[in-house]
Write a protein that holds these residues in place. Sequence first.
Motif, PDB file in Angstrom:
ATOM      1  N   LYS A 128      -1.186  -7.312   5.096  1.00  0.00           N
ATOM      2  CA  LYS A 128      -0.566  -8.635   5.001  1.00  0.00           C
ATOM      3  C   LYS A 128      -1.610  -9.706   4.693  1.00  0.00           C
ATOM      4  O   LYS A 128      -1.401 -10.575   3.827  1.00  0.00           O
ATOM      5  CB  LYS A 128       0.153  -8.952   6.317  1.00  0.00           C
ATOM      6  N   GLU A 129      -2.733  -9.656   5.377  1.00  0.00           N
ATOM      7  CA  GLU A 129      -3.760 -10.680   5.207  1.00  0.00           C
ATOM      8  C   GLU A 129      -4.404 -10.622   3.826  1.00  0.00           C
ATOM      9  O   GLU A 129      -4.651 -11.662   3.200  1.00  0.00           O
ATOM     10  CB  GLU A 129      -4.844 -10.513   6.284  1.00  0.00           C
ATOM     11  N   GLN A 130      -4.670  -9.413   3.334  1.00  0.00           N
ATOM     12  CA  GLN A 130      -5.377  -9.293   2.060  1.00  0.00           C
ATOM     13  C   GLN A 130      -4.460  -9.514   0.865  1.00  0.00           C
ATOM     14  O   GLN A 130      -4.897  -9.987  -0.180  1.00  0.00           O
ATOM     15  CB  GLN A 130      -6.083  -7.938   1.976  1.00  0.00           C
ATOM     16  N   GLY A 131      -3.196  -9.145   1.006  1.00  0.00           N
ATOM     17  CA  GLY A 131      -2.190  -9.546   0.026  1.00  0.00           C
ATOM     18  C   GLY A 131      -2.226  -8.879  -1.333  1.00  0.00           C
ATOM     19  O   GLY A 131      -1.655  -9.416  -2.284  1.00  0.00           O
ATOM     20  N   HIS A 132      -2.864  -7.712  -1.478  1.00  0.00           N
ATOM     21  CA  HIS A 132      -2.863  -7.060  -2.785  1.00  0.00           C
ATOM     22  C   HIS A 132      -2.330  -5.624  -2.737  1.00  0.00           C
ATOM     23  O   HIS A 132      -2.370  -4.915  -3.747  1.00  0.00           O
ATOM     24  CB  HIS A 132      -4.271  -7.059  -3.396  1.00  0.00           C
ATOM     25  N   SER A 133      -1.832  -5.175  -1.585  1.00  0.00           N
ATOM     26  CA  SER A 133      -1.326  -3.805  -1.443  1.00  0.00           C
ATOM     27  C   SER A 133       0.167  -3.821  -1.149  1.00  0.00           C
ATOM     28  O   SER A 133       0.713  -4.800  -0.637  1.00  0.00           O
ATOM     29  CB  SER A 133      -2.049  -3.083  -0.300  1.00  0.00           C
ATOM     30  N   ARG A 134       0.818  -2.712  -1.488  1.00  0.00           N
ATOM     31  CA  ARG A 134       2.206  -2.492  -1.076  1.00  0.00           C
ATOM     32  C   ARG A 134       2.224  -1.304  -0.129  1.00  0.00           C
ATOM     33  O   ARG A 134       1.515  -0.316  -0.347  1.00  0.00           O
ATOM     34  CB  ARG A 134       3.107  -2.197  -2.281  1.00  0.00           C
ATOM     35  N   LEU A 135       3.028  -1.405   0.891  1.00  0.00           N
ATOM     36  CA  LEU A 135       3.078  -0.405   1.954  1.00  0.00           C
ATOM     37  C   LEU A 135       4.513   0.106   2.079  1.00  0.00           C
ATOM     38  O   LEU A 135       5.448  -0.682   2.218  1.00  0.00           O
ATOM     39  CB  LEU A 135       2.612  -1.038   3.269  1.00  0.00           C
ATOM     40  N   ILE A 136       4.680   1.433   2.015  1.00  0.00           N
ATOM     41  CA  ILE A 136       5.989   2.059   2.192  1.00  0.00           C
ATOM     42  C   ILE A 136       5.898   3.022   3.365  1.00  0.00           C
ATOM     43  O   ILE A 136       4.992   3.858   3.425  1.00  0.00           O
ATOM     44  CB  ILE A 136       6.438   2.823   0.936  1.00  0.00           C
ATOM     45  N   LEU A 137       6.838   2.908   4.303  1.00  0.00           N
ATOM     46  CA  LEU A 137       6.866   3.772   5.476  1.00  0.00           C
ATOM     47  C   LEU A 137       8.218   4.459   5.566  1.00  0.00           C
ATOM     48  O   LEU A 137       9.251   3.871   5.215  1.00  0.00           O
ATOM     49  CB  LEU A 137       6.604   2.973   6.757  1.00  0.00           C
ATOM     50  N   CYS A 138       8.217   5.702   6.052  1.00  0.00           N
ATOM     51  CA  CYS A 138       9.446   6.487   6.169  1.00  0.00           C
ATOM     52  C   CYS A 138       9.612   7.042   7.574  1.00  0.00           C
ATOM     53  O   CYS A 138       8.632   7.372   8.243  1.00  0.00           O
ATOM     54  CB  CYS A 138       9.434   7.660   5.194  1.00  0.00           C
ATOM     55  N   SER A 139      10.864   7.178   7.971  1.00  0.00           N
ATOM     56  CA  SER A 139      11.183   7.745   9.280  1.00  0.00           C
ATOM     57  C   SER A 139      12.598   8.305   9.252  1.00  0.00           C
ATOM     58  O   SER A 139      13.396   7.975   8.367  1.00  0.00           O
ATOM     59  CB  SER A 139      11.062   6.674  10.363  1.00  0.00           C
ATOM     60  N   ARG A 140      12.897   9.142  10.241  1.00  0.00           N
ATOM     61  CA  ARG A 140      14.279   9.603  10.412  1.00  0.00           C
ATOM     62  C   ARG A 140      15.158   8.528  11.028  1.00  0.00           C
ATOM     63  O   ARG A 140      16.382   8.636  10.982  1.00  0.00           O
ATOM     64  CB  ARG A 140      14.325  10.841  11.321  1.00  0.00           C
ATOM     65  N   PHE A 141      14.554   7.508  11.619  1.00  0.00           N
ATOM     66  CA  PHE A 141      15.299   6.552  12.434  1.00  0.00           C
ATOM     67  C   PHE A 141      15.355   5.170  11.796  1.00  0.00           C
ATOM     68  O   PHE A 141      14.374   4.723  11.183  1.00  0.00           O
ATOM     69  CB  PHE A 141      14.641   6.404  13.810  1.00  0.00           C
ATOM     70  N   PRO A 142      16.482   4.458  11.944  1.00  0.00           N
ATOM     71  CA  PRO A 142      16.484   3.037  11.582  1.00  0.00           C
ATOM     72  C   PRO A 142      15.544   2.270  12.509  1.00  0.00           C
ATOM     73  O   PRO A 142      15.204   2.753  13.596  1.00  0.00           O
ATOM     74  CB  PRO A 142      17.947   2.617  11.792  1.00  0.00           C
TER      75      PRO A 142
END
Length: 236
Positions: A128-142
């Motif tokens: 968030k601070e550096q502002g040049h990456s995208r982050l995708i996270l996955c889980s079985r749960f909402p």
Amino acid sequence: MSKQLSLPVLLKDQLSFDNFIAGENQQLIDHLISVAKAEGNIPNYPWLTYLFAETGIGKSHLLFATCFLAEQHQQSCVYLSFRDKPQLAVEMLEGLEAYALICLDDIEYIEHDLPWQIALFDLINRVKEQGHSRLILCSRFPLQSLPLQLPDLLSRLSWGVSFRVTVINDLERCQALILRAEQRGLVMPLEVARYLLNHLQRDLPGLIKSLDKLDELSLQQQRKLTIPFVKSTLNL
């Protein structure tokens, strides 16, 4: 930092958006394609994406597809699954913010593991601070049911956009099976795909795994994929 892809190396067919049957997931796929192609710091761009669905629906496929597309667009990317946590050090998360795309799978596996939860919390803050990456996270749960004990981490995960990966119907499962067979050089008639769907476990990874044996023996015996051949090969 150079690209680092920790992707399955024994796959016979590449996991891409081209061989993912969208069903009702087209909005999600469009979003992931834009994430894979995005460059640099884009104001108001959703830099954090959270995907959830039960096992066998295609979450990991979508992460691999996003990584492959990002790589094609010369974007550095990394994939890690927390299923592999016993073989990983928590320090693995340090420095990942240097990548343009970070895909983290199976985050429910850090349940009851506070050091990993803190490390993920810190990574999200750095991204968030550096502002040049995208982050995708996955889980079985909402998100509201995610079994993590660090409230601040759950709060950070809510900063992004969230998608449920929708289950495809039986015809779409058959289409997916036919497409994956085609990529291996196999011609699978619709009636054979339906037969497999009705006689094997119905989750798509299990169905596709059956292609390994069919692929090998059809090549050895120069046999077409017919229902009698499938029955004898898979002992159905």
